[in-house]
Design a protein around this motif. Structure first.
Motif, short mmCIF file in Angstrom:
data_model
loop_
_atom_site.label_atom_id
_atom_site.label_comp_id
_atom_site.label_asym_id
_atom_site.label_seq_id
_atom_site.Cartn_x
_atom_site.Cartn_y
_atom_site.Cartn_z
N LEU A 1 -9.23 17.47 4.91
CA LEU A 1 -10.14 16.35 5.10
C LEU A 1 -10.63 15.80 3.77
O LEU A 1 -10.67 14.59 3.56
N SER A 2 -10.97 16.69 2.85
CA SER A 2 -11.45 16.28 1.54
C SER A 2 -10.38 15.49 0.77
O SER A 2 -10.66 14.44 0.19
N VAL A 3 -9.16 16.01 0.78
CA VAL A 3 -8.06 15.34 0.08
C VAL A 3 -7.79 13.97 0.72
O VAL A 3 -7.64 12.96 0.02
N VAL A 4 -7.77 13.93 2.04
CA VAL A 4 -7.54 12.67 2.75
C VAL A 4 -8.62 11.66 2.40
O VAL A 4 -8.33 10.48 2.13
N ASP A 5 -9.88 12.08 2.39
CA ASP A 5 -10.99 11.17 2.06
C ASP A 5 -10.82 10.56 0.67
O ASP A 5 -11.02 9.36 0.48
N VAL A 6 -10.45 11.38 -0.30
CA VAL A 6 -10.26 10.89 -1.68
C VAL A 6 -9.12 9.87 -1.72
O VAL A 6 -9.25 8.81 -2.33
N LEU A 7 -8.02 10.18 -1.04
CA LEU A 7 -6.86 9.29 -1.08
C LEU A 7 -7.12 7.99 -0.33
O LEU A 7 -6.71 6.92 -0.78
N GLU A 8 -7.79 8.08 0.81
CA GLU A 8 -8.11 6.85 1.54
C GLU A 8 -9.08 5.96 0.75
O GLU A 8 -8.97 4.74 0.80
N ALA A 9 -9.98 6.58 -0.01
CA ALA A 9 -10.91 5.81 -0.85
C ALA A 9 -10.16 5.06 -1.95
O ALA A 9 -10.65 4.04 -2.46
N LEU A 10 -8.96 5.54 -2.30
CA LEU A 10 -8.12 4.84 -3.28
C LEU A 10 -7.33 3.71 -2.62
O LEU A 10 -6.56 3.01 -3.29
N GLY A 11 -7.49 3.54 -1.31
CA GLY A 11 -6.79 2.48 -0.60
C GLY A 11 -5.39 2.86 -0.16
O GLY A 11 -4.57 1.98 0.14
N LEU A 12 -5.10 4.15 -0.10
CA LEU A 12 -3.77 4.62 0.28
C LEU A 12 -3.68 4.87 1.78
O LEU A 12 -4.67 5.23 2.41
N MET B 1 0.85 -1.18 0.00
CA MET B 1 0.00 0.00 0.00
C MET B 1 0.90 1.24 0.00
O MET B 1 1.82 1.35 0.79
N ALA B 2 0.61 2.16 -0.89
CA ALA B 2 1.38 3.40 -0.97
C ALA B 2 1.06 4.31 0.21
O ALA B 2 -0.07 4.34 0.71
N LYS B 3 2.07 5.06 0.63
CA LYS B 3 1.93 5.97 1.77
C LYS B 3 2.04 7.41 1.28
O LYS B 3 2.98 7.75 0.55
N VAL B 4 1.07 8.24 1.69
CA VAL B 4 0.97 9.61 1.22
C VAL B 4 0.95 10.58 2.40
O VAL B 4 0.25 10.34 3.39
N LEU B 5 1.70 11.67 2.26
CA LEU B 5 1.67 12.76 3.23
C LEU B 5 0.87 13.90 2.62
O LEU B 5 1.19 14.37 1.53
N VAL B 6 -0.20 14.33 3.31
CA VAL B 6 -1.04 15.45 2.86
C VAL B 6 -0.74 16.63 3.77
O VAL B 6 -0.91 16.55 4.99
N VAL B 7 -0.30 17.74 3.15
CA VAL B 7 0.07 18.94 3.89
C VAL B 7 -0.86 20.07 3.46
O VAL B 7 -0.81 20.52 2.32
N GLU B 8 -1.73 20.49 4.36
CA GLU B 8 -2.75 21.51 4.03
C GLU B 8 -3.19 22.18 5.32
O GLU B 8 -3.57 21.49 6.27
N ASP B 9 -3.14 23.52 5.34
CA ASP B 9 -3.50 24.24 6.56
C ASP B 9 -5.01 24.43 6.71
O ASP B 9 -5.48 24.66 7.82
N ALA B 10 -5.78 24.34 5.65
CA ALA B 10 -7.24 24.49 5.74
C ALA B 10 -7.85 23.12 6.07
O ALA B 10 -7.80 22.20 5.25
N PRO B 11 -8.43 22.98 7.27
CA PRO B 11 -8.94 21.67 7.69
C PRO B 11 -9.94 21.04 6.72
O PRO B 11 -9.87 19.82 6.48
N ALA B 12 -10.85 21.81 6.16
CA ALA B 12 -11.86 21.25 5.25
C ALA B 12 -11.22 20.70 3.98
O ALA B 12 -11.59 19.63 3.49
N VAL B 13 -10.25 21.42 3.45
CA VAL B 13 -9.56 20.95 2.24
C VAL B 13 -8.74 19.71 2.57
O VAL B 13 -8.74 18.73 1.82
#
Length: 127
Positions: A15-26, A1-13
């Motif tokens: 969360l959205s990016v994390v949701d998309v990436l986790e749905a890809l199984g990352l 499983m690939a590992k991704v670091l998401v760096v974003e200061d806006a919590p809503a953005v």
């Protein structure tokens, strides 16, 4: 499983990016700014870093430079919506100069994010 670091200061953005990436199984690790992201890079390796460019404390350009110096094989996606006196196009052009592998202009569609991540991580396009 690939590992991704998401760096974003806006919590809503973030969360959205994390949701998309986790749905890809990352596997996803979150950082709310560049300082925290660089600390995460010191603790672990990542296959991909998705970073905002304009952030307090330490910006995304510094995150990209840290990734490139420590892990030159790690892919980087830079994202930005710009700032009041700094258009997103200019900001993202700067990130290209520091060798980001892809750029996303905010707001972007989830499909755009999925497509870029799938290409960089060589995921099946049906994911």
């Amino acid at each position: 499983m690939a590992k991704v670091l998401v760096v974003e200061d806006a919590p809503a953005v973030r969360l959205s990016v994390v949701d998309v990436l986790e749905a890809l199984g990352l596997e996803v690790v979150e950082a709310e700014n560049g300082r925290i992201a660089i600390a995460e890079l010191e603790k672990s390796t990542f296959d991909l870093v998705v970073t905002d460019v304009l952030m307090p404390e330490v910006d995304g350009v510094e995150v990209i430079k840290a990734v490139r110096s420590r892990y030159p094989g790690t892919s980087v996606v830079a994202m930005s919506g710009g700032a009041p006196n700094l258009p997103a196009g200019y900001v993202l052009k700067m990130t290209e100069m520091f060798n980001a592998d892809a750029v996303l202009y905010k707001p972007f569609m989830n499909d755009e994010l999925r497509g870029v991540v799938a290409r960089l991580l060589e995921l099946p396009t049906t994911a």
